[in-house]
Design a protein around this motif. Structure first.
Motif, short mmCIF file in Angstrom:
data_model
loop_
_atom_site.label_atom_id
_atom_site.label_comp_id
_atom_site.label_asym_id
_atom_site.label_seq_id
_atom_site.Cartn_x
_atom_site.Cartn_y
_atom_site.Cartn_z
N LYS A 128 0.85 -1.06 0.02
CA LYS A 128 0.14 -0.01 0.08
C LYS A 128 0.91 1.25 -0.11
O LYS A 128 1.84 1.25 0.60
CB LYS A 128 -1.02 0.04 1.28
CG LYS A 128 -1.76 1.28 1.37
CD LYS A 128 -2.79 1.14 2.48
CE LYS A 128 -2.16 1.00 3.72
NZ LYS A 128 -3.14 1.39 4.88
N LYS B 138 -1.60 11.65 -6.09
CA LYS B 138 -2.55 10.58 -6.68
C LYS B 138 -2.13 10.14 -7.89
O LYS B 138 -2.35 8.87 -7.99
CB LYS B 138 -3.89 11.40 -6.95
CG LYS B 138 -4.64 12.00 -5.70
CD LYS B 138 -5.72 12.72 -5.85
CE LYS B 138 -6.62 13.12 -4.73
NZ LYS B 138 -7.89 14.31 -5.17
N ALA B 139 -1.27 10.92 -8.70
CA ALA B 139 -0.70 10.16 -9.95
C ALA B 139 0.24 9.00 -9.59
O ALA B 139 0.33 8.08 -10.26
CB ALA B 139 -0.09 11.31 -10.58
N ALA B 140 0.76 9.22 -8.28
CA ALA B 140 1.79 7.93 -7.84
C ALA B 140 1.19 6.76 -7.44
O ALA B 140 1.54 6.02 -7.00
CB ALA B 140 2.66 8.42 -6.88
N GLU B 141 -0.45 7.10 -7.23
CA GLU B 141 -1.47 5.93 -7.00
C GLU B 141 -1.25 5.65 -5.55
O GLU B 141 -1.48 4.35 -5.00
CB GLU B 141 -1.02 4.55 -7.73
CG GLU B 141 -1.19 4.78 -9.29
CD GLU B 141 -0.95 3.46 -10.09
OE1 GLU B 141 -0.68 2.48 -9.55
OE2 GLU B 141 -1.31 3.57 -11.31
N CYS B 142 -1.17 6.71 -4.76
CA CYS B 142 -1.34 6.68 -3.25
C CYS B 142 -2.70 6.32 -2.88
O CYS B 142 -3.67 6.94 -3.19
CB CYS B 142 -0.91 7.79 -2.64
SG CYS B 142 0.95 8.02 -2.66
N SER B 143 -2.99 5.35 -2.18
CA SER B 143 -4.30 4.63 -1.61
C SER B 143 -4.82 5.74 -0.80
O SER B 143 -6.20 5.91 -0.43
CB SER B 143 -4.45 3.48 -1.23
OG SER B 143 -3.56 3.13 -0.08
#
Length: 188
Positions: A2, A24-29
């Motif tokens: 995660k 967000k672009a780095a896909e942090c949940s």
């Protein structure tokens, strides 16, 4: 694994949008933030929440290294603490990723360079202030009241016995400021 994001700005006027978009672009949940808090202070609510969310195998992600902290010692302590917990760290701008040995090396080098740069800036600032003082320049905030206003306020409070709150309102200063100015002036 995660990815947990953390964003911080030092002043209330600054905006978190750029950092949050990058996380967000780095896909942090999940993304935790601190608004108007210094990087020198590691007692930040958003950072504490982000660190509590991390489990073994997770990664803390920041937009830039200085968003996590200003002090080299605190940065290294935090990243080493993550490592002991089985977590990794990533800084997007500096492309630091401690999930690899080369990433850990780059982290330590970047942190040292950042602290060195801050020390140089601090030294230059102090030298500039000393030079300004030597030229006779006044450093710091402008005085709340002029000497003439201070004398008039002293007469109003001490001789005419006007309430300090009324005199302060007349000069558009807080009563505590007026009391301090009068104390420092020591008019006899």
């Amino acid at each position: 694994m995660k990815l947990v994001g953390y964003a911080r700005v030092s002043t209330v006027e600054q905006n978190l949008d750029l950092q949050v978009a990058a996380l967000k672009a780095a896909e942090c949940s999940e993304i935790f933030t601190d608004h108007g808090l210094s990087g020198a202070d590691f007692q930040r609510p958003g950072l504490r929440k982000a660190l509590r969310q991390l489990k073994v195998g997770d990664m803390l992600v920041v937009w830039r290294l200085d968003r996590l902290g200003r002090s080299l010692v605190d940065l290294i302590t935090t990243v080493n603490g993550l490592s002991r917990r089985g977590c990794d760290f990533r800084s997007l701008t500096e492309s630091i990723d401690t999930s690899s040995s080369s990433g850990r090396l780059v982290f330590h080098m970047m942190a040292a360079m950042a602290e060195f740069e801050r020390a140089i800036i601090s030294e230059r600032t102090k030298a500039g202030m000393a030079a300004a003082r030597a030229r006779g320049s006044r450093i710091g905030r402008r005085p709340a009241m002029t000497d003439a206003q201070t004398c008039a306020a002293w007469r109003a409070v001490e001789i005419d016995l006007e309430p300090i709150s009324e005199v302060a309102a007349r000069y558009e200063v807080h009563p505590k400021t007026l009391a301090r100015v009068l104390r420092e002036a020591r008019i006899d």
